[in-house]
Design an enzyme around this catalytic site. Structure first.
Site, mmCIF file in Angstrom:
data_model
loop_
_atom_site.group_PDB
_atom_site.id
_atom_site.type_symbol
_atom_site.label_atom_id
_atom_site.label_comp_id
_atom_site.label_asym_id
_atom_site.label_seq_id
_atom_site.Cartn_x
_atom_site.Cartn_y
_atom_site.Cartn_z
ATOM 1 N N GLU A 258 -3.346 0.188 8.240
ATOM 2 C CA GLU A 258 -2.138 0.551 8.993
ATOM 3 C C GLU A 258 -2.274 0.063 10.420
ATOM 4 O O GLU A 258 -3.349 0.171 11.021
ATOM 5 C CB GLU A 258 -1.931 2.076 9.086
ATOM 6 C CG GLU A 258 -1.410 2.717 7.844
ATOM 7 C CD GLU A 258 -1.249 4.229 8.007
ATOM 8 O OE1 GLU A 258 -0.998 4.708 9.135
ATOM 9 O OE2 GLU A 258 -1.388 4.929 6.993
ATOM 10 N N ASN B 229 -7.194 2.226 10.070
ATOM 11 C CA ASN B 229 -5.878 2.341 10.695
ATOM 12 C C ASN B 229 -6.088 2.344 12.203
ATOM 13 O O ASN B 229 -6.912 3.111 12.719
ATOM 14 C CB ASN B 229 -5.175 3.648 10.297
ATOM 15 C CG ASN B 229 -4.806 3.671 8.814
ATOM 16 O OD1 ASN B 229 -4.966 2.682 8.110
ATOM 17 N ND2 ASN B 229 -4.315 4.802 8.353
ATOM 18 N N TYR C 188 -4.113 2.460 15.984
ATOM 19 C CA TYR C 188 -2.885 2.623 16.757
ATOM 20 C C TYR C 188 -3.088 2.519 18.258
ATOM 21 O O TYR C 188 -2.244 1.980 18.955
ATOM 22 C CB TYR C 188 -2.198 3.959 16.405
ATOM 23 C CG TYR C 188 -1.559 3.910 15.029
ATOM 24 C CD1 TYR C 188 -0.308 3.353 14.860
ATOM 25 C CD2 TYR C 188 -2.234 4.365 13.903
ATOM 26 C CE1 TYR C 188 0.281 3.255 13.599
ATOM 27 C CE2 TYR C 188 -1.663 4.271 12.639
ATOM 28 C CZ TYR C 188 -0.401 3.715 12.500
ATOM 29 O OH TYR C 188 0.170 3.604 11.260
ATOM 30 N N HIS D 211 -2.682 10.955 0.698
ATOM 31 C CA HIS D 211 -2.114 10.778 2.044
ATOM 32 C C HIS D 211 -1.486 12.124 2.434
ATOM 33 O O HIS D 211 -0.288 12.242 2.627
ATOM 34 C CB HIS D 211 -1.098 9.634 2.038
ATOM 35 C CG HIS D 211 -0.849 9.010 3.380
ATOM 36 N ND1 HIS D 211 -0.981 7.657 3.628
ATOM 37 C CD2 HIS D 211 -0.455 9.552 4.559
ATOM 38 C CE1 HIS D 211 -0.667 7.389 4.890
ATOM 39 N NE2 HIS D 211 -0.340 8.529 5.474
ATOM 40 N N ARG E 50 0.862 -1.190 0.000
ATOM 41 C CA ARG E 50 0.000 0.000 0.000
ATOM 42 C C ARG E 50 0.892 1.232 0.000
ATOM 43 O O ARG E 50 1.699 1.413 0.912
ATOM 44 C CB ARG E 50 -0.902 -0.005 1.238
ATOM 45 C CG ARG E 50 -1.698 1.277 1.417
ATOM 46 C CD ARG E 50 -2.590 1.231 2.670
ATOM 47 N NE ARG E 50 -3.335 2.457 2.819
ATOM 48 C CZ ARG E 50 -3.102 3.372 3.758
ATOM 49 N NH1 ARG E 50 -2.179 3.208 4.669
ATOM 50 N NH2 ARG E 50 -3.827 4.472 3.803
ATOM 51 N N GLU F 241 -7.027 8.720 6.382
ATOM 52 C CA GLU F 241 -7.264 9.415 7.651
ATOM 53 C C GLU F 241 -7.711 10.872 7.475
ATOM 54 O O GLU F 241 -6.977 11.800 7.813
ATOM 55 C CB GLU F 241 -6.002 9.365 8.521
ATOM 56 C CG GLU F 241 -5.549 7.958 8.830
ATOM 57 C CD GLU F 241 -4.446 7.905 9.894
ATOM 58 O OE1 GLU F 241 -3.965 8.982 10.298
ATOM 59 O OE2 GLU F 241 -4.093 6.799 10.322
HETATM 60 C C1 FCB Z 1 -0.879 7.483 10.674
HETATM 61 C C2 FCB Z 1 -0.487 7.957 9.293
HETATM 62 C C3 FCB Z 1 0.829 7.414 8.810
HETATM 63 C C4 FCB Z 1 1.843 7.344 9.920
HETATM 64 C C5 FCB Z 1 1.271 6.637 11.124
HETATM 65 C C6 FCB Z 1 2.246 6.479 12.253
HETATM 66 O O1 FCB Z 1 -1.719 8.409 11.257
HETATM 67 O O2 FCB Z 1 -1.468 7.604 8.366
HETATM 68 O O3 FCB Z 1 1.270 8.203 7.736
HETATM 69 O O4 FCB Z 1 2.322 8.592 10.215
HETATM 70 O O5 FCB Z 1 0.156 7.338 11.580
#
Ligand code: FCB
Length: 485
Positions: free
Chosen positions: A371, A299, A301, A126, A82, A171
Protein backbone atom coordinates in the site's frame (compact mmCIF):
# COMPACT_ATOMS: atom_id res chain seq x y z
CA UNK A 1 20.19 9.54 -4.39
CA UNK A 2 16.94 10.78 -5.90
CA UNK A 3 16.44 10.64 -9.62
CA UNK A 4 15.77 14.10 -11.03
CA UNK A 5 12.09 14.65 -11.57
CA UNK A 6 10.88 14.12 -15.06
CA UNK A 7 13.68 11.78 -16.03
CA UNK A 8 12.53 8.54 -17.44
CA UNK A 9 12.53 5.78 -14.87
CA UNK A 10 12.21 2.19 -16.02
CA UNK A 11 11.18 -0.64 -13.71
CA UNK A 12 12.39 -4.25 -13.93
CA UNK A 13 10.54 -6.22 -16.62
CA UNK A 14 8.60 -8.44 -14.20
CA UNK A 15 7.69 -5.66 -11.74
CA UNK A 16 4.18 -6.33 -10.41
CA UNK A 17 1.86 -3.33 -10.78
CA UNK A 18 -1.28 -3.45 -8.71
CA UNK A 19 -3.90 -1.68 -6.66
CA UNK A 20 -5.29 -2.62 -3.27
CA UNK A 21 -8.57 -2.56 -1.35
CA UNK A 22 -9.95 -4.26 1.76
CA UNK A 23 -13.20 -6.14 2.34
CA UNK A 24 -14.86 -3.97 4.97
CA UNK A 25 -13.87 -0.81 3.15
CA UNK A 26 -15.55 -1.68 -0.17
CA UNK A 27 -17.80 -4.73 -0.07
CA UNK A 28 -21.02 -3.72 1.67
CA UNK A 29 -23.48 -6.63 1.61
CA UNK A 30 -23.00 -6.65 5.36
CA UNK A 31 -25.84 -9.04 6.17
CA UNK A 32 -25.95 -11.01 2.92
CA UNK A 33 -24.99 -14.57 2.12
CA UNK A 34 -24.66 -15.62 5.74
CA UNK A 35 -22.13 -12.95 6.74
CA UNK A 36 -22.21 -12.11 10.44
CA UNK A 37 -21.02 -8.86 12.08
CA UNK A 38 -17.35 -8.16 12.44
CA UNK A 39 -15.85 -5.87 15.06
CA UNK A 40 -16.04 -3.06 12.49
CA UNK A 41 -19.81 -3.50 12.08
CA UNK A 42 -20.23 -3.21 15.83
CA UNK A 43 -17.78 -0.36 16.21
CA UNK A 44 -19.17 1.70 13.33
CA UNK A 45 -22.67 1.35 14.76
CA UNK A 46 -21.52 2.68 18.11
CA UNK A 47 -22.28 6.38 18.40
CA UNK A 48 -19.29 8.67 18.15
CA UNK A 49 -16.78 6.12 16.89
CA UNK A 50 -16.79 6.82 13.15
CA UNK A 51 -17.04 10.26 11.60
CA UNK A 52 -20.56 11.09 10.45
CA UNK A 53 -21.85 7.78 11.84
CA UNK A 54 -20.74 6.11 8.60
CA UNK A 55 -20.70 2.32 8.39
CA UNK A 56 -19.54 -0.27 5.87
CA UNK A 57 -23.09 -1.61 5.38
CA UNK A 58 -23.09 -0.59 1.72
CA UNK A 59 -19.65 0.96 1.16
CA UNK A 60 -18.84 0.70 -2.58
CA UNK A 61 -21.37 -2.12 -2.99
CA UNK A 62 -18.53 -4.17 -4.43
CA UNK A 63 -20.31 -7.31 -3.19
CA UNK A 64 -22.85 -6.76 -5.98
CA UNK A 65 -20.59 -5.00 -8.46
CA UNK A 66 -17.42 -7.02 -8.42
CA UNK A 67 -17.76 -8.08 -12.08
CA UNK A 68 -17.88 -4.44 -13.23
CA UNK A 69 -15.09 -3.52 -10.85
CA UNK A 70 -12.86 -6.19 -12.36
CA UNK A 71 -13.58 -4.75 -15.81
CA UNK A 72 -12.53 -1.37 -14.46
CA UNK A 73 -9.26 -2.88 -13.23
CA UNK A 74 -8.67 -4.54 -16.57
CA UNK A 75 -9.25 -1.19 -18.26
CA UNK A 76 -6.45 0.28 -16.15
CA UNK A 77 -4.15 -2.56 -17.12
CA UNK A 78 -3.57 -3.73 -13.55
CA UNK A 79 -1.32 -6.77 -13.39
CA UNK A 80 -2.44 -7.65 -9.87
CA UNK A 81 -5.24 -6.84 -7.45
CA UNK A 82 -4.75 -7.04 -3.70
CA UNK A 83 -8.00 -7.52 -1.80
CA UNK A 84 -8.91 -8.97 1.56
CA UNK A 85 -11.31 -11.73 2.51
CA UNK A 86 -14.01 -11.01 5.03
CA UNK A 87 -13.53 -13.56 7.80
CA UNK A 88 -17.18 -13.36 8.98
CA UNK A 89 -18.35 -13.94 5.40
CA UNK A 90 -16.28 -17.13 5.18
CA UNK A 91 -16.52 -18.42 8.73
CA UNK A 92 -19.46 -16.62 10.36
CA UNK A 93 -18.88 -17.91 13.90
CA UNK A 94 -15.13 -17.39 13.73
CA UNK A 95 -14.73 -21.12 14.30
CA UNK A 96 -16.07 -24.29 12.77
CA UNK A 97 -17.43 -24.86 9.31
CA UNK A 98 -17.00 -22.62 6.29
CA UNK A 99 -19.87 -20.71 4.70
CA UNK A 100 -19.81 -21.84 1.08
CA UNK A 101 -21.94 -18.90 -0.06
CA UNK A 102 -19.27 -16.55 1.24
CA UNK A 103 -16.49 -18.55 -0.36
CA UNK A 104 -18.39 -18.55 -3.66
CA UNK A 105 -18.26 -14.77 -3.79
CA UNK A 106 -14.46 -14.92 -3.66
CA UNK A 107 -14.28 -17.88 -6.07
CA UNK A 108 -16.19 -15.79 -8.62
CA UNK A 109 -14.03 -12.74 -7.98
CA UNK A 110 -10.82 -14.73 -8.41
CA UNK A 111 -12.07 -16.43 -11.55
CA UNK A 112 -13.03 -13.06 -12.99
CA UNK A 113 -9.62 -11.60 -12.19
CA UNK A 114 -7.83 -14.52 -13.79
CA UNK A 115 -10.07 -14.33 -16.84
CA UNK A 116 -8.90 -10.73 -17.24
CA UNK A 117 -5.25 -11.60 -16.77
CA UNK A 118 -5.08 -10.02 -13.30
CA UNK A 119 -3.12 -11.89 -10.63
CA UNK A 120 -5.16 -12.15 -7.39
CA UNK A 121 -3.31 -11.24 -4.19
CA UNK A 122 -5.26 -12.20 -1.08
CA UNK A 123 -4.99 -10.66 2.37
CA UNK A 124 -6.58 -12.91 4.94
CA UNK A 125 -7.08 -10.34 7.68
CA UNK A 126 -7.63 -6.66 7.09
CA UNK A 127 -9.09 -5.90 10.52
CA UNK A 128 -12.58 -7.43 10.40
CA UNK A 129 -12.49 -9.97 13.24
CA UNK A 130 -15.78 -11.87 13.60
CA UNK A 131 -17.65 -10.27 16.49
CA UNK A 132 -18.13 -13.74 17.99
CA UNK A 133 -14.37 -13.97 18.53
CA UNK A 134 -14.18 -10.50 20.06
CA UNK A 135 -16.97 -11.57 22.41
CA UNK A 136 -14.73 -14.47 23.41
CA UNK A 137 -11.91 -12.04 24.24
CA UNK A 138 -10.54 -10.95 20.87
CA UNK A 139 -6.87 -10.74 19.97
CA UNK A 140 -5.64 -10.34 23.58
CA UNK A 141 -6.75 -13.96 24.02
CA UNK A 142 -4.41 -16.70 22.81
CA UNK A 143 -7.11 -18.88 21.28
CA UNK A 144 -7.79 -16.21 18.63
CA UNK A 145 -4.43 -17.09 17.05
CA UNK A 146 -5.53 -20.71 16.64
CA UNK A 147 -8.88 -19.57 15.25
CA UNK A 148 -7.08 -17.42 12.68
CA UNK A 149 -4.94 -20.34 11.53
CA UNK A 150 -8.05 -22.47 11.12
CA UNK A 151 -9.75 -19.77 9.06
CA UNK A 152 -6.59 -19.29 6.97
CA UNK A 153 -6.52 -22.97 6.14
CA UNK A 154 -10.19 -22.96 5.12
CA UNK A 155 -9.70 -19.98 2.82
CA UNK A 156 -6.45 -21.27 1.40
CA UNK A 157 -7.89 -24.71 0.67
CA UNK A 158 -10.85 -23.12 -1.10
CA UNK A 159 -8.90 -20.64 -3.21
CA UNK A 160 -5.33 -21.92 -3.21
CA UNK A 161 -5.73 -23.71 -6.52
CA UNK A 162 -6.06 -20.28 -8.19
CA UNK A 163 -4.43 -17.80 -5.79
CA UNK A 164 -0.65 -17.97 -5.37
CA UNK A 165 -0.05 -14.83 -3.27
CA UNK A 166 -1.21 -14.85 0.34
CA UNK A 167 -0.76 -12.18 2.98
CA UNK A 168 -1.75 -13.21 6.47
CA UNK A 169 -2.26 -9.89 8.28
CA UNK A 170 -2.54 -6.33 7.14
CA UNK A 171 -0.82 -3.91 9.52
CA UNK A 172 -0.96 -5.76 12.83
CA UNK A 173 0.14 -2.52 14.49
CA UNK A 174 -3.25 -1.02 13.74
CA UNK A 175 -5.17 -4.09 14.90
CA UNK A 176 -3.25 -4.26 18.17
CA UNK A 177 -2.48 -0.67 19.07
CA UNK A 178 -5.38 1.26 17.53
CA UNK A 179 -7.86 -1.51 18.33
CA UNK A 180 -6.81 -2.32 21.91
CA UNK A 181 -4.51 0.56 22.92
CA UNK A 182 -5.77 3.97 21.87
CA UNK A 183 -9.17 2.51 20.97
CA UNK A 184 -9.69 4.69 17.88
CA UNK A 185 -10.26 1.55 15.78
CA UNK A 186 -12.48 -1.48 16.40
CA UNK A 187 -13.04 -2.99 18.87
CA UNK A 188 -12.27 0.31 20.61
CA UNK A 189 -10.69 -1.06 23.75
CA UNK A 190 -8.05 0.83 25.64
CA UNK A 191 -5.51 -1.08 27.66
CA UNK A 192 -1.79 -1.07 27.03
CA UNK A 193 -1.23 -4.63 28.23
CA UNK A 194 -4.06 -5.90 26.03
CA UNK A 195 -2.53 -4.11 23.04
CA UNK A 196 0.76 -5.92 23.59
CA UNK A 197 -0.99 -9.26 24.09
CA UNK A 198 -2.96 -8.62 20.90
CA UNK A 199 0.25 -7.86 19.00
CA UNK A 200 1.73 -11.16 20.14
CA UNK A 201 -1.34 -13.23 19.31
CA UNK A 202 -1.68 -11.59 15.91
CA UNK A 203 1.90 -12.58 15.12
CA UNK A 204 1.34 -16.06 16.53
CA UNK A 205 -1.75 -16.45 14.35
CA UNK A 206 0.32 -15.27 11.39
CA UNK A 207 3.01 -17.88 12.03
CA UNK A 208 0.50 -20.69 12.54
CA UNK A 209 -1.34 -19.68 9.36
CA UNK A 210 1.88 -19.66 7.34
CA UNK A 211 2.74 -23.13 8.60
CA UNK A 212 -0.72 -24.46 7.74
CA UNK A 213 -0.73 -22.95 4.25
CA UNK A 214 2.82 -23.98 3.50
CA UNK A 215 2.07 -27.57 4.50
CA UNK A 216 -0.69 -27.57 1.87
CA UNK A 217 1.13 -25.65 -0.88
CA UNK A 218 4.90 -25.32 -0.42
CA UNK A 219 5.43 -23.10 -3.45
CA UNK A 220 2.99 -20.30 -2.67
CA UNK A 221 4.09 -16.75 -1.95
CA UNK A 222 3.35 -16.30 1.75
CA UNK A 223 3.93 -13.12 3.69
CA UNK A 224 2.71 -10.48 6.12
CA UNK A 225 2.11 -6.77 5.54
CA UNK A 226 3.46 -4.30 8.07
CA UNK A 227 3.01 -0.54 8.08
CA UNK A 228 6.45 0.94 8.48
CA UNK A 229 7.40 4.53 9.15
CA UNK A 230 10.50 6.50 8.48
CA UNK A 231 11.61 7.83 11.85
CA UNK A 232 13.45 11.02 12.71
CA UNK A 233 14.23 12.83 15.91
CA UNK A 234 13.10 16.46 15.79
CA UNK A 235 16.54 17.69 16.90
CA UNK A 236 19.84 16.01 17.57
CA UNK A 237 19.36 16.15 21.32
CA UNK A 238 19.75 12.82 23.16
CA UNK A 239 16.20 13.16 24.54
CA UNK A 240 14.73 13.42 21.03
CA UNK A 241 16.88 10.52 19.86
CA UNK A 242 15.46 8.44 22.67
CA UNK A 243 11.89 9.41 21.75
CA UNK A 244 12.60 8.33 18.16
CA UNK A 245 14.08 5.04 19.37
CA UNK A 246 11.00 4.31 21.50
CA UNK A 247 8.51 4.90 18.72
CA UNK A 248 10.62 3.10 16.14
CA UNK A 249 10.50 0.19 18.58
CA UNK A 250 6.75 0.28 19.11
CA UNK A 251 5.82 1.03 15.51
CA UNK A 252 8.37 -0.86 13.42
CA UNK A 253 10.68 -3.19 15.28
CA UNK A 254 8.05 -4.80 17.55
CA UNK A 255 6.79 -6.62 14.44
CA UNK A 256 9.87 -6.81 12.23
CA UNK A 257 12.09 -8.36 14.89
CA UNK A 258 9.83 -11.23 16.00
CA UNK A 259 8.70 -12.04 12.44
CA UNK A 260 12.07 -11.78 10.71
CA UNK A 261 14.51 -12.49 13.54
CA UNK A 262 12.51 -14.56 16.02
CA UNK A 263 12.97 -12.20 18.96
CA UNK A 264 11.40 -9.16 20.57
CA UNK A 265 13.66 -6.08 20.58
CA UNK A 266 15.29 -5.93 24.02
CA UNK A 267 14.86 -2.17 24.38
CA UNK A 268 11.11 -2.38 23.67
CA UNK A 269 10.70 -5.14 26.24
CA UNK A 270 12.48 -2.86 28.71
CA UNK A 271 10.39 0.21 27.72
CA UNK A 272 7.09 -1.57 28.39
CA UNK A 273 8.23 -3.42 31.50
CA UNK A 274 5.69 -1.60 33.71
CA UNK A 275 2.88 -2.60 31.38
CA UNK A 276 3.63 -6.26 30.84
CA UNK A 277 6.16 -8.89 31.81
CA UNK A 278 5.44 -10.74 28.53
CA UNK A 279 4.05 -13.65 30.54
CA UNK A 280 1.75 -14.31 27.58
CA UNK A 281 4.74 -15.39 25.46
CA UNK A 282 5.18 -19.16 25.65
CA UNK A 283 8.17 -21.30 24.77
CA UNK A 284 8.22 -21.95 21.05
CA UNK A 285 6.02 -18.97 20.11
CA UNK A 286 8.85 -17.00 18.56
CA UNK A 287 9.90 -19.97 16.43
CA UNK A 288 6.35 -20.13 15.07
CA UNK A 289 6.19 -16.36 14.58
CA UNK A 290 9.46 -16.38 12.64
CA UNK A 291 8.49 -19.20 10.29
CA UNK A 292 10.36 -18.20 7.11
CA UNK A 293 8.34 -16.15 4.63
CA UNK A 294 8.68 -15.84 0.91
CA UNK A 295 7.70 -12.15 0.75
CA UNK A 296 7.40 -9.12 2.99
CA UNK A 297 4.66 -6.56 2.33
CA UNK A 298 5.33 -2.98 3.38
CA UNK A 299 2.70 -0.24 3.57
CA UNK A 300 4.23 3.21 3.56
CA UNK A 301 2.45 6.50 4.11
CA UNK A 302 4.66 8.92 6.03
CA UNK A 303 7.31 9.62 8.61
CA UNK A 304 7.20 10.08 12.39
CA UNK A 305 9.19 13.01 13.74
CA UNK A 306 9.73 12.63 17.46
CA UNK A 307 10.80 14.74 20.36
CA UNK A 308 10.85 14.47 24.13
CA UNK A 309 7.57 15.15 26.00
CA UNK A 310 6.52 18.72 26.69
CA UNK A 311 3.47 18.15 28.89
CA UNK A 312 0.93 18.53 26.05
CA UNK A 313 -1.55 15.73 25.25
CA UNK A 314 -0.14 13.11 22.93
CA UNK A 315 -0.99 12.63 19.27
CA UNK A 316 -4.45 10.97 19.22
CA UNK A 317 -3.47 7.71 17.51
CA UNK A 318 -0.91 7.14 20.20
CA UNK A 319 -2.97 8.56 23.08
CA UNK A 320 -4.10 5.81 25.34
CA UNK A 321 -4.76 4.61 28.83
CA UNK A 322 -2.53 5.41 31.72
CA UNK A 323 -0.61 2.20 31.27
CA UNK A 324 0.20 2.91 27.65
CA UNK A 325 3.83 2.39 26.75
CA UNK A 326 4.98 5.44 24.88
CA UNK A 327 2.36 8.10 24.41
CA UNK A 328 3.18 10.04 27.55
CA UNK A 329 6.85 9.94 26.83
CA UNK A 330 7.11 11.52 23.40
CA UNK A 331 5.84 14.32 21.16
CA UNK A 332 4.94 13.86 17.51
CA UNK A 333 6.14 16.75 15.36
CA UNK A 334 6.56 17.54 11.72
CA UNK A 335 9.04 18.87 9.19
CA UNK A 336 6.82 21.51 7.67
CA UNK A 337 6.33 19.55 4.45
CA UNK A 338 3.11 19.62 2.41
CA UNK A 339 0.47 17.29 3.84
CA UNK A 340 -2.34 15.14 2.45
CA UNK A 341 -5.96 15.44 3.53
CA UNK A 342 -5.08 13.09 6.41
CA UNK A 343 -2.60 15.71 7.55
CA UNK A 344 0.20 13.21 6.90
CA UNK A 345 3.38 14.79 5.59
CA UNK A 346 4.31 13.82 2.05
CA UNK A 347 7.74 12.31 2.46
CA UNK A 348 8.81 10.15 -0.47
CA UNK A 349 12.49 10.00 0.59
CA UNK A 350 11.20 8.31 3.74
CA UNK A 351 10.12 5.38 1.59
CA UNK A 352 13.68 4.91 0.32
CA UNK A 353 14.88 5.04 3.93
CA UNK A 354 12.38 2.41 5.03
CA UNK A 355 13.19 0.05 2.16
CA UNK A 356 16.95 0.39 2.55
CA UNK A 357 16.69 -0.07 6.28
CA UNK A 358 14.70 -3.30 6.04
CA UNK A 359 17.11 -4.60 3.42
CA UNK A 360 20.16 -3.64 5.49
CA UNK A 361 19.02 -4.75 8.93
CA UNK A 362 16.96 -7.88 8.29
CA UNK A 363 17.51 -11.15 6.45
CA UNK A 364 17.11 -10.79 2.69
CA UNK A 365 13.52 -11.20 1.51
CA UNK A 366 11.64 -10.11 -1.60
CA UNK A 367 9.62 -6.99 -0.78
CA UNK A 368 6.39 -5.60 -2.18
CA UNK A 369 4.89 -2.22 -1.42
CA UNK A 370 1.42 -3.50 -0.62
CA UNK A 371 0.00 0.00 0.00
CA UNK A 372 1.03 3.55 -0.73
CA UNK A 373 -1.27 6.42 -1.51
CA UNK A 374 -2.85 9.68 -0.43
CA UNK A 375 -6.17 11.27 0.45
CA UNK A 376 -7.03 14.58 -1.13
CA UNK A 377 -10.28 16.50 -1.46
CA UNK A 378 -11.63 15.50 -4.86
CA UNK A 379 -14.36 17.25 -6.80
CA UNK A 380 -16.38 16.16 -9.76
CA UNK A 381 -16.36 18.87 -12.42
CA UNK A 382 -18.19 18.18 -15.66
CA UNK A 383 -18.15 14.49 -14.86
CA UNK A 384 -14.35 14.43 -14.39
CA UNK A 385 -12.11 14.31 -11.34
CA UNK A 386 -8.73 15.92 -11.74
CA UNK A 387 -6.34 15.02 -8.90
CA UNK A 388 -2.88 16.37 -9.71
CA UNK A 389 -1.74 16.15 -6.07
CA UNK A 390 -2.36 12.41 -6.07
CA UNK A 391 -0.51 12.03 -9.37
CA UNK A 392 2.43 13.92 -7.87
CA UNK A 393 2.30 11.76 -4.74
CA UNK A 394 2.41 8.53 -6.74
CA UNK A 395 5.09 9.89 -9.03
CA UNK A 396 7.37 10.87 -6.13
CA UNK A 397 6.90 7.56 -4.34
CA UNK A 398 7.44 5.48 -7.45
CA UNK A 399 10.67 7.37 -8.06
CA UNK A 400 11.59 6.46 -4.49
CA UNK A 401 10.86 2.80 -5.27
CA UNK A 402 13.11 3.01 -8.28
CA UNK A 403 15.89 4.58 -6.22
CA UNK A 404 15.59 1.75 -3.72
CA UNK A 405 15.77 -0.86 -6.48
CA UNK A 406 18.88 0.83 -7.84
CA UNK A 407 20.38 0.70 -4.37
CA UNK A 408 19.91 -3.05 -4.36
CA UNK A 409 16.62 -3.50 -2.51
CA UNK A 410 14.74 -6.56 -3.86
CA UNK A 411 11.51 -4.64 -4.42
CA UNK A 412 9.29 -6.69 -6.72
CA UNK A 413 6.03 -4.78 -6.98
CA UNK A 414 3.82 -1.87 -5.95
CA UNK A 415 0.14 -1.69 -5.04
CA UNK A 416 -1.47 1.72 -5.09
CA UNK A 417 -3.86 2.47 -2.24
CA UNK A 418 -6.50 2.49 -3.33
CA UNK A 419 -8.23 1.26 -6.42
CA UNK A 420 -11.28 3.30 -5.45
CA UNK A 421 -12.54 5.64 -2.76
CA UNK A 422 -13.83 3.71 0.23
CA UNK A 423 -14.68 3.57 3.92
CA UNK A 424 -11.62 5.06 5.58
CA UNK A 425 -12.11 3.47 9.02
CA UNK A 426 -12.64 6.06 11.78
CA UNK A 427 -12.90 8.76 9.10
CA UNK A 428 -15.78 7.06 7.32
CA UNK A 429 -16.32 8.27 3.77
CA UNK A 430 -14.86 11.70 4.45
CA UNK A 431 -11.39 10.80 3.13
CA UNK A 432 -10.86 9.78 -0.48
CA UNK A 433 -7.82 7.64 -1.30
CA UNK A 434 -9.02 6.18 -4.59
CA UNK A 435 -7.66 6.42 -8.11
CA UNK A 436 -11.29 5.89 -9.03
CA UNK A 437 -13.88 8.27 -7.59
CA UNK A 438 -16.97 6.69 -6.06
CA UNK A 439 -20.26 8.58 -5.92
CA UNK A 440 -21.75 6.91 -2.85
CA UNK A 441 -25.32 7.95 -3.74
CA UNK A 442 -25.32 6.37 -7.18
CA UNK A 443 -22.32 4.01 -6.94
CA UNK A 444 -21.05 5.50 -10.20
CA UNK A 445 -17.28 5.09 -10.55
CA UNK A 446 -15.26 7.82 -12.25
CA UNK A 447 -11.57 7.12 -12.95
CA UNK A 448 -9.64 10.16 -11.76
CA UNK A 449 -6.68 11.66 -13.62
CA UNK A 450 -4.45 9.55 -11.34
CA UNK A 451 -6.08 6.35 -12.61
CA UNK A 452 -5.33 7.26 -16.22
CA UNK A 453 -1.83 8.31 -15.26
CA UNK A 454 -1.22 5.03 -13.41
CA UNK A 455 -2.52 3.04 -16.37
CA UNK A 456 0.08 4.77 -18.51
CA UNK A 457 2.83 4.04 -15.97
CA UNK A 458 1.89 0.38 -16.08
CA UNK A 459 1.78 0.40 -19.88
CA UNK A 460 5.25 1.95 -20.06
CA UNK A 461 6.54 -0.04 -17.09
CA UNK A 462 8.01 3.22 -15.91
CA UNK A 463 7.72 6.94 -15.38
CA UNK A 464 8.54 10.08 -17.18
CA UNK A 465 8.11 8.93 -20.75
CA UNK A 466 6.48 11.29 -23.17
CA UNK A 467 2.89 10.46 -22.31
CA UNK A 468 3.13 10.37 -18.53
CA UNK A 469 5.04 13.63 -18.40
CA UNK A 470 2.67 15.25 -20.90
CA UNK A 471 -0.20 14.24 -18.68
CA UNK A 472 1.50 15.74 -15.65
CA UNK A 473 2.47 18.91 -17.50
CA UNK A 474 -1.13 19.54 -18.38
CA UNK A 475 -1.96 19.54 -14.67
CA UNK A 476 1.01 21.39 -13.29
CA UNK A 477 0.59 24.33 -10.96
CA UNK A 478 -1.07 22.90 -7.88
CA UNK A 479 0.33 21.59 -4.62
CA UNK A 480 2.27 18.43 -4.01
CA UNK A 481 5.83 17.46 -3.85
CA UNK A 482 8.46 16.52 -6.38
CA UNK A 483 6.25 17.07 -9.39
CA UNK A 484 7.67 15.77 -12.63
CA UNK A 485 8.22 18.31 -15.35
C1 FCB B 1 -3.78 1.75 5.93
C2 FCB B 1 -4.83 0.67 5.82
C3 FCB B 1 -5.78 0.85 4.67
C4 FCB B 1 -6.13 2.30 4.46
C5 FCB B 1 -4.89 3.15 4.40
C6 FCB B 1 -5.16 4.60 4.14
O1 FCB B 1 -3.36 1.85 7.24
O2 FCB B 1 -4.23 -0.58 5.69
O3 FCB B 1 -6.92 0.06 4.89
O4 FCB B 1 -7.02 2.72 5.42
O5 FCB B 1 -4.19 3.03 5.60
Amino acid sequence: MTSPNGHRVAFPPDFLWGAATAAYQIEGGATEGGRTPSIWDTFSRTAGKVKGGDTGDVACDHFHRSADDVKLMAGLGLKSYRFSLSWPRIQPDGRGPANEVGLDFYRRLVDDLLAHGIEPWVTLYHWDLPQALEDAGGWPVRDTAARFAEYAQIAHRALGDRVRHWTTLNEPWCSAFLGYGSGVHAPGRSDGADALRAAHHLMLGHGLAVQAMRADQPDHDLGITVNLYAISPQTDSPADADAARRIDGLANRIFLDPVLRGQYPADVVEDVREVTDFGHVRDGDLEIISTPLSVLGINYYSRYVLSAPDGEPAEPYWRAPSNWPGSETVRFGDRGLPVTDMNWEIDAPGLVEVLERVHREYPAIPIYITENGSAFVDEVVDGQVDDPERVAFFDAHLRACSDAIEAGVPLRGYFAWSLMDNFEWAWGYSKRFGMVYVDYDTQVRIPKTSARWYAEVIRQNGLGGSETSANQRSHSGSGGQERAQ
